[in-house]
Design a protein around this motif. Sequence first.
Motif, PDB file in Angstrom:
ATOM      1  N   ASP A   1      -7.914   6.478  -3.407  1.00  0.00           N
ATOM      2  CA  ASP A   1      -6.917   5.835  -2.504  1.00  0.00           C
ATOM      3  C   ASP A   1      -6.485   4.481  -2.911  1.00  0.00           C
TER       4      ASP A   1
ATOM      5  N   SER B   1      -4.522   0.935  -2.961  1.00  0.00           N
ATOM      6  CA  SER B   1      -3.931   0.325  -1.972  1.00  0.00           C
ATOM      7  C   SER B   1      -3.014  -0.819  -2.569  1.00  0.00           C
TER       8      SER B   1
ATOM      9  N   THR C   1       0.811  -1.187  -0.057  1.00  0.00           N
ATOM     10  CA  THR C   1      -0.104   0.089  -0.150  1.00  0.00           C
ATOM     11  C   THR C   1       0.719   1.257  -0.095  1.00  0.00           C
TER      12      THR C   1
ATOM     13  N   ARG D   1       0.468   4.335  -2.927  1.00  0.00           N
ATOM     14  CA  ARG D   1       0.103   5.687  -2.647  1.00  0.00           C
ATOM     15  C   ARG D   1       1.123   6.572  -2.963  1.00  0.00           C
TER      16      ARG D   1
END
Length: 431
Positions: free
Chosen positions: A383, A385, A201, A205
């Motif tokens: 977002d 992951s 993750t 990001r």
Amino acid sequence: MARSYATVGQMLTYAVDRSMSSPDLEASAEQHTRVEVILRNMLEFVLMSPRSRDAFLHTIARTDHTTGSIVASPRLRRVSPDLLAEMLPTSSESDDSASLAVALRVGGPFSTKELRAMRGALGTSPHHLLLAVSRRSDYSDLDGQVPEGVVVTSWRRLGRRMPKADPGHAHLWATIGEVGENAGRPLVQFPVEPKRLLTKTRTAREFRAHLDVLHQASRTVLGASPRFSTRRGQTEAHLQAGVSRTRTGLEFSEVEHGSPVHLVRTGSTPIPLGIGLLESEEELDAARERLAVLDRRSAWRSENSGLPDLGELIGTAASPEVEGARLLLWAIFNPLLLRDCGFDLAAARRQPALSSTTLSLRLQRRGDDSGTLYRIWVGGDRDWSNLIPRVTREASTDRSEETYAVAPRKSQSTADFVWEVHRALRSLTIV
């Protein structure tokens, strides 16, 4: 027939030595040109043998003529071939002497227009012959479009048929065929582990944050959103906005000085934008100010203006994982590799722009007249992951949309993983 004294090592040594003095390499530093020059001299080496030459003429050039020496020749003009020979008359009474020219290609297909021009440069005699050799996926594009006086074949066919026709030099022909078919392909074997890169993750990001820098910079400075380039002849994936022959734009590419976002102009050295991972309000404000300055001083975009000096890096430098993930994903998006498995890039107007949730490339299957479109994409949410790629067959009149996620396995090599993603894409074409 017994194996000859000629070895692969001798052939390669001869080819490299001759290639180092070739004027073609002085004029171009592109990888495919270097490979083509080496292949030219490898062929000259093996064709010094009269037995090999006769087998080559009959099996590959498909002619009953004999020739003198088939000699490597530099490309002095765009229509110049790689090897030349005089084809001898079939009898003392006939007047059918002519030239044989051999043109080699590993960096893309020959067009019908190119072949016609190269054949025309040999002269008006109907007996002149041009042999064009390219990779299998490029050779197949010419079906039904081969000009008169031209024979086309592939490196794969040469590497399979010549060892049988000329068993004494089978090892040489197999090497030439393998080099020609594969050397032009992009390198996708990297010293990274796909599972570790694409499933974390934190890496996902950070990668998304750098894409956000590209997106914001493109919108602020250029008034456009980035998307993958569909320019013909590309050997790599290019996620960019506003780049042309006369204008400077932005591109997401190799991390340099901490930034994967660069100012790019065709023919010039890219300049890092100098904006990394932004983790504080102060860094965000400094990045906005840099983009505002670029927006106000727009003269740098024109062909005759120098690229600006952007100063020190704002924010945190991109981690090695970001560059590793980019290398791997860009191999999956690579147009040459996709072409090898039967897919071409969809037209520019159909390419999806980089959005706040998704990075994707739209494709069409070569030879499919149904209009069905396919996508390779990453993301899906704001977002991210993970960076696991997905392949999609878009909905059509008779089939619903279908999507597969292709997750890397533990200890899987990058080359195997890229192949697996492309295999999943091909599976979507099965009715």
